[in-house]
Design a protein around this motif. Sequence first.
Motif, short mmCIF file in Angstrom:
data_model
loop_
_atom_site.label_atom_id
_atom_site.label_comp_id
_atom_site.label_asym_id
_atom_site.label_seq_id
_atom_site.Cartn_x
_atom_site.Cartn_y
_atom_site.Cartn_z
N ALA A 17 47.34 50.12 24.35
CA ALA A 17 46.22 50.76 24.45
C ALA A 17 45.75 51.51 25.70
O ALA A 17 44.98 52.41 25.70
N VAL A 63 47.86 48.50 17.80
CA VAL A 63 48.07 49.94 17.36
C VAL A 63 48.85 50.23 16.40
O VAL A 63 50.05 49.43 16.21
N VAL A 109 42.26 56.71 22.47
CA VAL A 109 42.28 55.64 21.67
C VAL A 109 41.20 55.77 20.51
O VAL A 109 40.18 55.53 21.00
#
Lengths: 353, 670
Positions: free
Chosen positions: B145, B107, B151
């Motif tokens: 996540a 991320v 996402v």
Amino acid sequence: MKLLRLSLFVSLCYFLQSCSKDDTPQQPVNPDSGFYVLSEGAFFGNNAKLGFYSNATGTFAGDYFAQQNPSNAVLGDVATEVFIYGAKMYVIVNNSNHIQVLNPRNGTLIQTITFPTPNKQPRYGVGANGKILITAYDGTLNVIDTTTFALDHTITVGLNPEGIAVVGDYAYIANSGGLNFPVYDSTVSVVSLSSYTEVEKITVGKNPNAVIADAAGNIYVSILGDYASITPKLVKINTSSRTITNEAPIAVGVLRYHNNMIYATGGYLGSSTVQLINPSDLSIVRSNFVTDGTSIVMPYGITIDETNGDVYITDAKDFTATGELFCFNQTGAKKFSFSTSPGVNPVRVAFVR
Amino acid sequence: MFTCYFQSFCLKQLFLVLLLPFGAFAQRDTLDEVVLHGQTIPKEQAFPAQHLNKENLNALNATSVADATKFLPGVLIKDYGGLGGLKTISVRSLGSQHTAVMYDGMVWSDAQNGQTDLGKLSIENIDKISLYYAQPDDLLVPARALAAGSVLSLQTSAMKKENSQRNIFGIFRTGSFGLFNPAFSFKRIFSNTSHKLSGEWMKSDGDYKYPSFNNSGEKVKRINTLAKNARAEYDFTFQPTDSNKLHLKLYYYWSDKELPGAVIFNNTDADDYVKDQHAMAQLSWKNFVNDKSSFLLNAKYHYLQSHYVDPSFNNVQGKLDNNFHQYEMYLSGTYAYDFTKELSAAVSTDLFHNKLNRTDSFAINFRPVERLTMLNALNLQWKKKYLMVQGGGVFTYMKDRVNGVSDDKKEQVFSFFAGINARPIHQLPLTFRLSYKEAFRAPTFNDLYFTLVGNTALKPEDANMFNVGATYHYKSNHLLNSFIISTDFYHNNVQNKIQALPRQSLFQWSMVNVGKVEINGMDIQTEIRLIPFRNWKLDIRGTYTYQQARDVTDPAASNYKQQLPYTPEHSGSAMLQAKRNRFSIGYSVLFSGYRYRQGDQIPDNFLEGYVIQDVKLTYQFKEKFKFNTTIFAEINNIGNQQYDIIRYYPMPGTHFRLGFTINHSSIFKN
């Protein structure tokens, strides 16, 4: 007896007749008369608006400028000031870096005054001696001729000047230094209107903004402070001695003087109501000017009708919705109100007699 | 009256930062997907998801990830125009800070403003874009996540399984407004290891014409638009067996962009610019230890610099200079275990530390801020042939420190999620899904600490998301080779929405937890593939979104139950890809219904809808000496629609790009 009754009767008739509208000599109502309401618009919204309330029709046109001018004339982005001087009306449009000169009788555009430098950022202004005096954020007072529209003088004052007031032969300009935070500026510049030079700087306190004059040669300056440890205040300056005579710890935004009374909005950090302040000692006479319970969400601007003392207060609401205009009489009772749509953030009123 | 220290920089940057929350205003396991003729057939999912694979991406006239994601349903890309302009994503009107962007499994974040500028991410080395409207279904994902409202997962070709041992790829693009854009990648694959080096350079003048906003009919050029950026990436993989893979990525990005800003009537003074640098190292180890256990370990370090300059500011120095530095250290471990053939579980822990510092001389009163975040997640999955149930939760702990001193304030939030995917009638290829997820987004450093605007008492924004949907997948050997239609109905609630509100004047703002938004929407997505006929292959994709995103903060306010600014009720896209022998043509169209900008819904604030059509033509030459070359031409906005997505940030009319690609794959005999 009969004669007395008859004369009474005749007097009564005469009295009654003279009370009727048809007989009394009336002030002719100017068909062009009314008042303009200037709305700032949103930043980068390109939606500064000039609306007009016509006394003749009794209606408010929210976007009078667009109505009266061809579609390729634009008012601009973020208008901060409107005033009528002589036969012309001047709208200072801060973010568009220009001043729109209009005919107040019909709202048509006469001229757009632009500046040679791109980041002039004009703020406020007044008219005096056939010129208009415009403060600008590049640290200047700009003197513009009202016939030729030429920039006659550019006088360097303090940092990021804001409000301006003229007393006699001098102009007093509050130098906020707002873009130089957290240092700011703490002075009021005194500019001679004969020599068009700055003659003195009076130290008043950090971040001065609004300046108004009364009828006795005093000016009142709102000092905002640094939004942290230095708290806001209001100061009174005698223009002959050029010294501070009174100070009060009141946070104010817009200041107006009329008939020995100061009207003030709270501005940032200040009261949410319009206050009445005594000009002699800066004490609060009434913490809420409005006496009939009318609620104004965000009092943003005050303009007073000098002829009858009516107080016009604009309501900016939440700075995104369209605003509202309120008119109160001198005692604080509402006379009328209307929405300034499509104007957002209404701030100034200008009267056309 | 107004102390305007927010002029120019702060207001422009602040404006950009603040405008974005207004509703106005992201991972994968490739082993489970079947790739059939380049069309990805997603496995059954409890949470809705959409994908764009490399073939789809090649058919689009996209230069950045932002351009491609416009073709996914339920997405609002706030595009500020130009190749260098800011582009942010808001999925199902939650707001841009609710979308986590994952790059090859990690991320990416910007703790300062909470969002990723998708305009910065070039489409060149992206193989696949997946949007998970909630979270990925996989168990073996990092906790991060699972912690966002949605996402957006980007996979580069570093993750692709190659058949060759050496792969060289080069592309050069040029076009309207002075575009100069070469890119290359070089990949060397050995039996256990692979190395990939890729780089890209882009320069664009960006001075496109648009009709002057003052209705004069004249065309004006956008000014202050020169944009340059460079990217270099190195990927190393070590894969001793099929089930054990180590991946190291080094990434560097540099950009120098002039900022055109909004068009302001009669004011053409725009000379500010921003220079960014982004350096990152990420390491990932995925190991399927045996047929029951697997684990995923991740580590990442990144440095982000954003240097903004306004060279004509009305202060004593005559300019404004803001130089921000961000650092992040990230560690994550996920362990998944199959109890039985049906029941599996995964636990994951993520720990990361963010720091924001400032080094310019205008940084008076700025104190460095740090944030420590720990996420613990539990994910359970029970599945049989036609039924899958998933559920779990994420526990978030966050603590900030300002100038090395921490106060008592810490955030502890538990978010729960659950979903079901079922195929009730076994003979019918029709699956249903139902899901619920709680998500939140923490106030960013800007929200909390931005000079005089920040509010340290801010709470996180919460979002509750419900989704019910179905997918029908028809396959046949007739003309209609494959047909997928997927529908989702959703209801989202956002509370404590962090918004910038002007305080006592237009020039003074502050951040408050004031908003409440209610969102009801429907997404439809369809994919049709026709059987090759006389050497013609035809793929069609379409999306349609209907969204009602209403501000329900204050019943007394004039915008109560009004649609969020810049959010259209109707929007959609269509893509058509036709291929015959060496020639292929792509046609794509984006449409948006009308919107209103901020404020009352009066004609003054009305923004018309638009339809943008693009065409891309590609020709592939015969292979020579193992080199495959193609040339392509893109005609963008062929209808020459004049539009802006954000008012007063005009978008370009018709413009062109053309270029060529060279690809060389070789397999060594020994």
